[in-house]
Design a protein around this motif. Structure first.
Motif, PDB file in Angstrom:
ATOM      1  N   TYR A  95      23.193 -15.837 -17.431  1.00 13.85           N
ATOM      2  CA  TYR A  95      24.062 -15.473 -18.644  1.00 13.85           C
ATOM      3  C   TYR A  95      23.206 -15.017 -19.797  1.00 13.85           C
ATOM      4  O   TYR A  95      23.588 -14.070 -20.650  1.00 13.85           O
ATOM      5  CB  TYR A  95      25.067 -16.504 -18.925  1.00 13.85           C
ATOM      6  CG  TYR A  95      26.100 -16.923 -17.654  1.00 13.85           C
ATOM      7  CD1 TYR A  95      26.500 -15.793 -16.820  1.00 13.85           C
ATOM      8  CD2 TYR A  95      26.516 -18.166 -17.728  1.00 13.85           C
ATOM      9  CE1 TYR A  95      27.432 -16.154 -15.754  1.00 13.85           C
ATOM     10  CE2 TYR A  95      27.395 -18.626 -16.445  1.00 13.85           C
ATOM     11  CZ  TYR A  95      27.646 -17.665 -15.480  1.00 13.85           C
ATOM     12  OH  TYR A  95      28.458 -17.940 -14.662  1.00 13.85           O
ATOM     13  N   ASP A  96      22.295 -15.835 -20.050  1.00 15.82           N
ATOM     14  CA  ASP A  96      21.252 -15.819 -21.051  1.00 15.82           C
ATOM     15  C   ASP A  96      20.695 -14.370 -20.876  1.00 15.82           C
ATOM     16  O   ASP A  96      20.257 -13.509 -22.186  1.00 15.82           O
ATOM     17  CB  ASP A  96      20.450 -16.911 -21.496  1.00 15.82           C
ATOM     18  CG  ASP A  96      19.735 -16.716 -22.762  1.00 15.82           C
ATOM     19  OD1 ASP A  96      20.162 -16.700 -23.680  1.00 15.82           O
ATOM     20  OD2 ASP A  96      18.335 -16.745 -22.613  1.00 15.82           O
ATOM     21  N   GLU A  97      20.262 -13.895 -19.839  1.00 15.50           N
ATOM     22  CA  GLU A  97      19.233 -12.935 -19.853  1.00 15.50           C
ATOM     23  C   GLU A  97      20.227 -11.646 -19.944  1.00 15.50           C
ATOM     24  O   GLU A  97      19.843 -10.440 -20.675  1.00 15.50           O
ATOM     25  CB  GLU A  97      18.924 -12.756 -18.475  1.00 15.50           C
ATOM     26  CG  GLU A  97      17.669 -13.802 -18.241  1.00 15.50           C
ATOM     27  CD  GLU A  97      16.782 -13.277 -17.109  1.00 15.50           C
ATOM     28  OE1 GLU A  97      16.992 -12.354 -16.336  1.00 15.50           O
ATOM     29  OE2 GLU A  97      15.912 -14.535 -16.695  1.00 15.50           O
ATOM     30  N   ILE A  98      21.650 -11.895 -19.387  1.00 16.25           N
ATOM     31  CA  ILE A  98      22.495 -10.761 -19.946  1.00 16.25           C
ATOM     32  C   ILE A  98      22.831 -10.387 -21.290  1.00 16.25           C
ATOM     33  O   ILE A  98      22.834  -9.323 -21.920  1.00 16.25           O
ATOM     34  CB  ILE A  98      23.889 -10.866 -19.040  1.00 16.25           C
ATOM     35  CG1 ILE A  98      23.576 -10.867 -17.470  1.00 16.25           C
ATOM     36  CG2 ILE A  98      24.939  -9.837 -19.482  1.00 16.25           C
ATOM     37  CD1 ILE A  98      24.882 -11.203 -16.778  1.00 16.25           C
ATOM     38  N   SER A  99      22.773 -11.523 -22.204  1.00 14.90           N
ATOM     39  CA  SER A  99      22.945 -11.593 -23.627  1.00 14.90           C
ATOM     40  C   SER A  99      21.794 -11.018 -24.271  1.00 14.90           C
ATOM     41  O   SER A  99      21.842  -9.991 -25.026  1.00 14.90           O
ATOM     42  CB  SER A  99      23.346 -12.972 -23.963  1.00 14.90           C
ATOM     43  OG  SER A  99      24.452 -13.418 -23.454  1.00 14.90           O
ATOM     44  N   ASP A 100      20.515 -11.269 -23.642  1.00 18.07           N
ATOM     45  CA  ASP A 100      19.352 -10.659 -24.231  1.00 18.07           C
ATOM     46  C   ASP A 100      19.603  -9.041 -24.037  1.00 18.07           C
ATOM     47  O   ASP A 100      19.041  -8.471 -25.058  1.00 18.07           O
ATOM     48  CB  ASP A 100      18.011 -11.344 -23.271  1.00 18.07           C
ATOM     49  CG  ASP A 100      17.761 -12.490 -23.598  1.00 18.07           C
ATOM     50  OD1 ASP A 100      18.167 -13.222 -24.645  1.00 18.07           O
ATOM     51  OD2 ASP A 100      16.778 -13.352 -22.938  1.00 18.07           O
ATOM     52  N   LEU A 101      19.756  -8.620 -22.849  1.00 18.55           N
ATOM     53  CA  LEU A 101      19.713  -7.235 -22.950  1.00 18.55           C
ATOM     54  C   LEU A 101      20.700  -6.696 -23.706  1.00 18.55           C
ATOM     55  O   LEU A 101      20.540  -5.363 -24.155  1.00 18.55           O
ATOM     56  CB  LEU A 101      19.666  -7.124 -21.259  1.00 18.55           C
ATOM     57  CG  LEU A 101      18.819  -7.334 -20.480  1.00 18.55           C
ATOM     58  CD1 LEU A 101      19.024  -7.123 -19.006  1.00 18.55           C
ATOM     59  CD2 LEU A 101      17.448  -6.547 -20.707  1.00 18.55           C
ATOM     60  N   GLY A 102      21.820  -7.219 -23.875  1.00 20.13           N
ATOM     61  CA  GLY A 102      22.971  -6.814 -24.682  1.00 20.13           C
ATOM     62  C   GLY A 102      22.517  -6.537 -26.029  1.00 20.13           C
ATOM     63  O   GLY A 102      22.544  -5.433 -26.754  1.00 20.13           O
TER      64      GLY A 102
ATOM     65  N   LYS B 104      29.782  -5.645 -25.507  1.00 20.19           N
ATOM     66  CA  LYS B 104      29.823  -5.524 -24.110  1.00 20.19           C
ATOM     67  C   LYS B 104      29.237  -6.789 -22.979  1.00 20.19           C
ATOM     68  O   LYS B 104      29.804  -7.100 -22.048  1.00 20.19           O
ATOM     69  CB  LYS B 104      29.490  -4.037 -23.483  1.00 20.19           C
ATOM     70  CG  LYS B 104      29.506  -3.655 -22.013  1.00 20.19           C
ATOM     71  CD  LYS B 104      31.306  -3.958 -21.612  1.00 20.19           C
ATOM     72  CE  LYS B 104      31.248  -3.351 -20.057  1.00 20.19           C
ATOM     73  NZ  LYS B 104      32.745  -3.516 -19.462  1.00 20.19           N
ATOM     74  N   ALA B 105      27.959  -6.936 -23.239  1.00 19.91           N
ATOM     75  CA  ALA B 105      27.255  -7.965 -22.783  1.00 19.91           C
ATOM     76  C   ALA B 105      28.098  -9.157 -22.507  1.00 19.91           C
ATOM     77  O   ALA B 105      28.080 -10.039 -22.005  1.00 19.91           O
ATOM     78  CB  ALA B 105      25.816  -8.199 -23.323  1.00 19.91           C
ATOM     79  N   GLY B 106      28.694  -9.557 -23.957  1.00 18.61           N
ATOM     80  CA  GLY B 106      29.447 -10.904 -24.011  1.00 18.61           C
ATOM     81  C   GLY B 106      30.649 -10.820 -23.015  1.00 18.61           C
ATOM     82  O   GLY B 106      30.855 -12.022 -22.562  1.00 18.61           O
ATOM     83  N   GLN B 107      31.140  -9.620 -23.076  1.00 20.03           N
ATOM     84  CA  GLN B 107      32.565  -9.685 -22.071  1.00 20.03           C
ATOM     85  C   GLN B 107      32.023  -9.846 -20.864  1.00 20.03           C
ATOM     86  O   GLN B 107      32.788 -10.371 -19.864  1.00 20.03           O
ATOM     87  CB  GLN B 107      32.937  -8.040 -22.350  1.00 20.03           C
ATOM     88  CG  GLN B 107      34.587  -8.069 -21.719  1.00 20.03           C
ATOM     89  CD  GLN B 107      35.377  -9.199 -22.346  1.00 20.03           C
ATOM     90  OE1 GLN B 107      35.689  -9.281 -23.465  1.00 20.03           O
ATOM     91  NE2 GLN B 107      35.924 -10.043 -21.250  1.00 20.03           N
TER      92      GLN B 107
END
Length: 317
Positions: A156-163, A171-174
């Motif tokens: 989850y953290d890496e997705i947030s990083d890329l967002g 969008k990453a948060g969603q």
């Protein structure tokens, strides 16, 4: 057909030695009355931004428009969070989604010069093979090292990083919220009356996973007990088990994440010494899992959870 599950052994086993990623934080803002200059526009979009990645704090000065992804997981994530139009090239192992721009950039042995030729303003990597991070940083290219997740929170953290790094924070948060919600729903509703054991096969040597990995964490959410947790050598969460060890453990469920790389199936398992009488084989509780879905820690982790859910429901019926 590759005899060893290199995509997992390389991407997961090697990457686990690297530092984890961290939270992203905005380092600049703008007032409502700022003039409409390029710099102000960049600030209005949330840039510059600093992201805590596996290679430390990385500052991206402006919203990137030429992203190169040398990580199949990052590629999937970038497209899922709406950054697809910003991606100009991906490595030769990135095969999802179909619209990802294909290239001959090596995913196993990243070449700095080849990456630089693509004129990127952001590069995302899962492994720092051959010192590629230093080589790219030396010429002023922002690099995010986002290594293999060891638990769901890191995914989850890496997705947030890329967002944050690409200007797609919302969008990453969603995406993260949807993943968390769906996995929690599946796990909460899964039948847990039977105390089922399982074996997850990474390749036909066979390598497996312990409960200390993000893969094992998902199984644990469904109340399953991992036979690999009792392996003599945990090997950082990815032990190599003997055929005798698996035969003696006699797991209730077997998940095969080597159907594509190694052509494994219930039929091939039955031919292994001592495996023909395994409970999972006799009771038809062998479940194929797409190799890529089972080894990547991006948005399709939800698809993996759905496979586990279906298997548990079948076994409990």
């Amino acid at each position: 057909m590759r005899p060893v599950r290199t995509a997992v052994a390389g991407a997961l086993l090697g990457a686990l030695t690297l530092a984890g990623c961290g939270q992203s934080d905005d380092t600049a803002g703008t007032s409502a009355t700022a003039p409409a200059t390029p710099a102000a526009s960049a600030q209005a979009a949330g840039f510059p931004v600093t992201v805590q990645a596996g290679n430390g704090a990385v500052t991206i000065p402006a919203k990137p428009s030429r992203i190169v992804s040398i990580s199949p997981t990052a590629t999937e994530t970038l497209f899922a969070i709406g950054a697809g139009p910003q991606v100009v090239a991906v490595d030769d192992q990135s095969d999802h989604p179909a619209e990802a721009p294909k290239s001959d950039l090596s995913g196993y042995k990243p070449n700095a010069e080849s990456i630089i030729d693509r004129k990127p303003d952001l590069v995302v990597l899962a492994n720092d093979t051959g010192g590629v991070v230093a080589a790219l940083t030396k010429v002023g290219i922002p690099v995010l090292l986002e290594p293999a997740a060891t638990k769901l929170e890191e995914s989850y953290d890496e997705i947030s990083d890329l967002g944050a790094a690409t200007g797609n924070t919302a969008k990453a948060g969603q995406v993260v919220a949807d993943m968390q919600s769906r996995i929690q729903q599946l796990a909460a509703a899964a039948p847990k009356d039977k105390k089922l054991t399982y074996f997850h096969e990474l390749d036909n040597t066979p390598f497996s996973v312990t409960s200390g990995t993000f893969i094992g964490q998902i199984y644990g959410m469904f109340g399953l007990t991992n036979i690999a947790d009792k392996a003599p050598d945990a090997a950082g969460g990815y032990p190599k088990l003997s055929t005798e060890f698996v035969a003696e453990a006699d797991p209730d469920l077997i998940f095969l994440a080597d159907t594509k790389c190694c052509g494994q199936s219930k039929q091939t398992l039955a031919k292994r010494p001592g495996w023909g009488g395994l409970s999972a084989i006799k009771k038809d509780q062998v479940f194929p899992v797409d190799d890529d879905i089972a080894s990547r820690w991006g948005p399709r982790v939800v698809d993996f959870a759905e496979i586990v859910d279906a298997a548990v429901r079948k076994a409990a019926a």
